[in-house]
Write an enzyme that holds these catalytic residues in place. Structure first.
Site, PDB file in Angstrom:
ATOM      1  N   ASN A 132      74.214  66.489  60.824  1.00 18.03           N
ATOM      2  CA  ASN A 132      74.209  65.829  59.519  1.00 18.03           C
ATOM      3  C   ASN A 132      72.848  65.922  58.836  1.00 18.03           C
ATOM      4  OD1 ASN A 132      75.812  64.390  57.523  1.00 18.03           O
ATOM      5  ND2 ASN A 132      77.010  63.680  59.268  1.00 18.03           N
ATOM      6  N   GLU A 140      80.147  64.198  49.071  1.00 18.16           N
ATOM      7  CA  GLU A 140      79.021  64.582  49.926  1.00 18.16           C
ATOM      8  C   GLU A 140      78.034  65.450  49.148  1.00 18.16           C
ATOM      9  OE1 GLU A 140      77.142  64.700  52.395  1.00 18.16           O
ATOM     10  OE2 GLU A 140      78.094  64.015  54.234  1.00 18.16           O
ATOM     11  N   ASP A 147      74.414  59.315  58.694  1.00 19.66           N
ATOM     12  CA  ASP A 147      75.037  60.463  58.026  1.00 19.66           C
ATOM     13  C   ASP A 147      73.939  61.221  57.285  1.00 19.66           C
ATOM     14  OD1 ASP A 147      76.837  62.128  56.382  1.00 19.66           O
ATOM     15  OD2 ASP A 147      78.407  60.772  57.037  1.00 19.66           O
TER      16      ASP A 147
END
Length: 288
Positions: free
Chosen positions: A142, A17, A192
């Site tokens: 997100n 991420e 996301d």
């Protein structure tokens, strides 16, 4: 259409991420959230290192002096400078038992930082180190991104399957006039992480959708889609000296590649037909 997709780092990260290009260092940072790792790739030396291990980091910003801010579990925020850490916020009571998830620095050095359920929220971290709640009851906070003219801000709420658009006031750092920018229900995957390119188009990573989707800024329509050989595509950023390289993180989420795709957990790279822009830098003061 972008040029050929490359596996930049072929590692099966559990939840890769937060990719972030650091122009001062000509390096790329990213995290593996569940394992509490921060990684750095140095383009000049073609080397990768794990440069932090500890409590989970859900997001990273670059400070004006080049140091990093790490946004961690329990609402902890620290300044990290090549291994040296200073605490800015020890914890946030409402985030105890949870963690930050995706953050972005904005104009004037504030940081916008979301948290995970069960009590998901979106906060603004002001330059003096104070924290302000902007949204509550968020279903997985997100990706965040600003339009090139800074008049709009985009915000992905994953489980609501929505990318929201707000009017943004640069001076006060406030959001207003919440509207649906993209409703992803019926599409492949949930929104996301995201980023905004130099032309104002919004690029959205699709968790369980195996793709990156580019949306038109006027009406949110899909204008391009990049297939990624991993079901769980988590985030992307632009980097390189000309910001013409897109870097994409993915996740295995505890499964193996036979379940999540041949490239699950890897970090990918492709050249886009457009370029990104340098991210804003945080300007958060340490407590006295």
């Amino acid at each position: 259409m972008p040029t050929q997709l490359h596996r930049f780092i072929d590692q099966a990260y559990e939840t890769g991420e937060g990719p972030l290009y650091h122009p001062d260092e000509d390096s790329l940072y990213w995290v593996d959230i569940p394992n509490g790792h921060l990684y750095r790739y140095d383009f000049a030396t073609d080397t990768r290192e794990q440069c932090y291990s500890g409590p989970s980091v859900g997001g990273v910003t670059i400070q004006s002096d080049g140091a990093l801010l790490l946004f961690k579990e329990h609402g902890t925020i620290t300044r990290w400078d090549d291994g040296e850490e200073s605490v800015i916020i020890p914890e946030i009571p409402e985030v105890r038992g949870s963690r930050f998830n995706d953050v972005i620095a904005g104009p004037h050095g504030r940081v916008y930082c979301g948290t995970m359920p069960p009590d998901g929220r979106l906060y603004r971290l002001d330059r003096d180190g104070s924290i302000v709640e902007l949204l509550s009851e968020v279903q997985i906070s997100n990706g965040l991104g600003f339009s090139p003219d800074t008049e709009r801000v985009y915000f992905a709420e994953t489980e609501a399957e929505t990318i929201w658009q707000f009017d943004f006031d640069v001076e006060s750092g406030t959001f207003s006039n919440r509207q649906v920018f993209v409703d992803t229900r019926g599409d492949q995957g949930k929104p996301d992480g995201l980023t905004v390119d130099s032309e104002g188009y919004v690029w959205s990573a699709r968790w369980n959708g195996g793709s990156i989707v580019r949306h038109h800024p006027d009406d949110g329509r899909v204008v391009d889609r990049v297939a990624i050989p991993a079901r769980k595509v988590s985030c992307l950023t632009f980097g390189g000296t000309d910001y013409d390289q897109a870097f994409v993180t993915t996740a295995t989420a505890g499964n193996d590649r036979s379940v999540e795709g041949d490239g699950a957990g890897a970090l990918f790279r492709f050249e886009a037909d457009t370029s990104g822009v340098p991210e804003y830098r945080s300007q958060i003061s340490l407590p006295d």
